[in-house]
Write a protein that holds these residues in place. Structure first.
Motif, PDB file in Angstrom:
ATOM      1  N   SER A  85      38.237  50.198  31.348  1.00  0.00           N
ATOM      2  CA  SER A  85      37.790  49.547  32.583  1.00  0.00           C
ATOM      3  C   SER A  85      38.997  48.989  33.329  1.00  0.00           C
ATOM      4  N   GLN A  86      38.854  48.885  34.637  1.00  0.00           N
ATOM      5  CA  GLN A  86      39.914  48.340  35.479  1.00  0.00           C
ATOM      6  C   GLN A  86      39.494  46.965  35.974  1.00  0.00           C
ATOM      7  N   GLY A  87      40.366  46.002  35.883  1.00  0.00           N
ATOM      8  CA  GLY A  87      40.061  44.665  36.364  1.00  0.00           C
ATOM      9  C   GLY A  87      40.213  44.561  37.874  1.00  0.00           C
ATOM     10  N   LEU A  88      39.155  44.110  38.527  1.00  0.00           N
ATOM     11  CA  LEU A  88      39.188  43.825  39.954  1.00  0.00           C
ATOM     12  C   LEU A  88      38.230  42.663  40.181  1.00  0.00           C
ATOM     13  N   PRO A  89      38.728  41.421  40.053  1.00  0.00           N
ATOM     14  CA  PRO A  89      37.859  40.253  40.144  1.00  0.00           C
ATOM     15  C   PRO A  89      37.037  40.231  41.437  1.00  0.00           C
ATOM     16  N   LEU A  90      35.812  39.779  41.324  1.00  0.00           N
ATOM     17  CA  LEU A  90      34.917  39.710  42.472  1.00  0.00           C
ATOM     18  C   LEU A  90      35.570  38.972  43.638  1.00  0.00           C
ATOM     19  N   ALA A  91      36.322  37.913  43.345  1.00  0.00           N
ATOM     20  CA  ALA A  91      36.975  37.127  44.388  1.00  0.00           C
ATOM     21  C   ALA A  91      38.016  37.931  45.180  1.00  0.00           C
ATOM     22  N   GLU A  92      38.502  39.030  44.615  1.00  0.00           N
ATOM     23  CA  GLU A  92      39.520  39.849  45.278  1.00  0.00           C
ATOM     24  C   GLU A  92      38.975  41.162  45.829  1.00  0.00           C
ATOM     25  N   LEU A  93      37.708  41.427  45.568  1.00  0.00           N
ATOM     26  CA  LEU A  93      37.127  42.721  45.914  1.00  0.00           C
ATOM     27  C   LEU A  93      37.222  43.030  47.405  1.00  0.00           C
ATOM     28  N   ALA A  94      36.908  42.078  48.259  1.00  0.00           N
ATOM     29  CA  ALA A  94      36.929  42.324  49.704  1.00  0.00           C
ATOM     30  C   ALA A  94      38.323  42.702  50.196  1.00  0.00           C
ATOM     31  N   LYS A  95      39.364  42.204  49.526  1.00  0.00           N
ATOM     32  CA  LYS A  95      40.744  42.502  49.936  1.00  0.00           C
ATOM     33  C   LYS A  95      41.254  43.810  49.337  1.00  0.00           C
ATOM     34  N   ARG A  96      40.725  44.198  48.156  1.00  0.00           N
ATOM     35  CA  ARG A  96      41.326  45.316  47.422  1.00  0.00           C
ATOM     36  C   ARG A  96      40.415  46.532  47.246  1.00  0.00           C
ATOM     37  N   TRP A  97      39.221  46.526  47.806  1.00  0.00           N
ATOM     38  CA  TRP A  97      38.281  47.609  47.545  1.00  0.00           C
ATOM     39  C   TRP A  97      38.798  48.973  47.998  1.00  0.00           C
ATOM     40  N   GLU A  98      39.640  48.998  49.023  1.00  0.00           N
ATOM     41  CA  GLU A  98      40.125  50.277  49.544  1.00  0.00           C
ATOM     42  C   GLU A  98      41.055  50.994  48.568  1.00  0.00           C
ATOM     43  N   SER A  99      41.521  50.297  47.529  1.00  0.00           N
ATOM     44  CA  SER A  99      42.364  50.941  46.523  1.00  0.00           C
ATOM     45  C   SER A  99      41.533  51.750  45.518  1.00  0.00           C
ATOM     46  N   LEU A 100      40.214  51.606  45.567  1.00  0.00           N
ATOM     47  CA  LEU A 100      39.341  52.338  44.640  1.00  0.00           C
ATOM     48  C   LEU A 100      39.207  53.792  45.078  1.00  0.00           C
ATOM     49  N   PRO A 101      39.001  54.697  44.112  1.00  0.00           N
ATOM     50  CA  PRO A 101      38.845  56.112  44.478  1.00  0.00           C
ATOM     51  C   PRO A 101      37.562  56.325  45.280  1.00  0.00           C
ATOM     52  N   LYS A 102      37.657  57.135  46.326  1.00  0.00           N
ATOM     53  CA  LYS A 102      36.493  57.414  47.175  1.00  0.00           C
ATOM     54  C   LYS A 102      35.729  58.635  46.688  1.00  0.00           C
ATOM     55  N   ASN A 103      36.351  59.418  45.794  1.00  0.00           N
ATOM     56  CA  ASN A 103      35.763  60.692  45.369  1.00  0.00           C
ATOM     57  C   ASN A 103      35.170  60.649  43.957  1.00  0.00           C
ATOM     58  N   LYS A 104      35.024  59.459  43.389  1.00  0.00           N
ATOM     59  CA  LYS A 104      34.454  59.322  42.046  1.00  0.00           C
ATOM     60  C   LYS A 104      33.392  58.228  42.063  1.00  0.00           C
ATOM     61  N   PRO A 105      32.362  58.391  41.237  1.00  0.00           N
ATOM     62  CA  PRO A 105      31.395  57.293  41.113  1.00  0.00           C
ATOM     63  C   PRO A 105      32.075  56.063  40.519  1.00  0.00           C
ATOM     64  N   ILE A 106      31.621  54.901  40.944  1.00  0.00           N
ATOM     65  CA  ILE A 106      32.169  53.639  40.448  1.00  0.00           C
ATOM     66  C   ILE A 106      31.050  52.865  39.771  1.00  0.00           C
ATOM     67  N   ILE A 107      31.345  52.366  38.584  1.00  0.00           N
ATOM     68  CA  ILE A 107      30.405  51.521  37.849  1.00  0.00           C
ATOM     69  C   ILE A 107      30.971  50.107  37.865  1.00  0.00           C
ATOM     70  N   CYS A 108      30.183  49.165  38.374  1.00  0.00           N
ATOM     71  CA  CYS A 108      30.599  47.768  38.393  1.00  0.00           C
ATOM     72  C   CYS A 108      30.059  47.070  37.154  1.00  0.00           C
ATOM     73  N   GLN A 109      30.871  46.203  36.572  1.00  0.00           N
ATOM     74  CA  GLN A 109      30.524  45.536  35.320  1.00  0.00           C
ATOM     75  C   GLN A 109      31.042  44.111  35.333  1.00  0.00           C
ATOM     76  N   CYS A 110      30.244  43.197  34.780  1.00  0.00           N
ATOM     77  CA  CYS A 110      30.665  41.815  34.575  1.00  0.00           C
ATOM     78  C   CYS A 110      30.141  41.375  33.212  1.00  0.00           C
TER      79      CYS A 110
END
Length: 119
Positions: A50-75
């Motif tokens: 899994s890759q760490g991307l804290p919820l508090a940073e998601l709005a700033k960093r979401w564009e770094s996620l792959p656009k061509n793969k499904p994403i599973i969010c987990q907490c």
């Protein structure tokens, strides 16, 4: 709280909730899992790969996620990851929420990497 209220009213994007076993299958097929917990929580335990991307940073960093793969969010339990998944779905990404979070993952007998911080 507003996100929860919007979901209750059906105003937010619909995000499929998937079980730990379904998540594992999607990961085998190339999906990416993001852990929206805090760095301290990830130090206690995490799902391998899994890759760490804290919820508090998601709005700033979401564009770094792959656009061509499904994403599973987990907490930890699936609540924060639902917020994250709805946000990402609103950006047009294919996204799923791990129902029950890492707790459900562990309960399903799937591997968890223990950290050096104990609760």
């Amino acid at each position: 709280m507003w996100g929860w209220f919007k979901s209750l009213l059906g105003l937010g994007p619909r995000v499929p909730r998937i079980s730990a076993k379904e998540a594992q299958e999607k990961l085998k097929a190339g999906a990416v899992m993001i852990d929206v917990r805090t760095p301290l929580e990830r130090k206690m335990n995490k799902i391998p790969g899994s890759q760490g991307l804290p919820l508090a940073e998601l709005a700033k960093r979401w564009e770094s996620l792959p656009k061509n793969k499904p994403i599973i969010c987990q907490c930890e339990s699936g609540s924060r990851s639902q917020q994250a998944a709805e946000f990402l779905a609103s950006k047009g990404l294919e996204v799923y929420n791990l129902a029950g979070g890492i707790s459900a993952w562990q309960a399903a007998g799937l591997p968890v990497k223990k950290g050096d911080i104990q609760r």
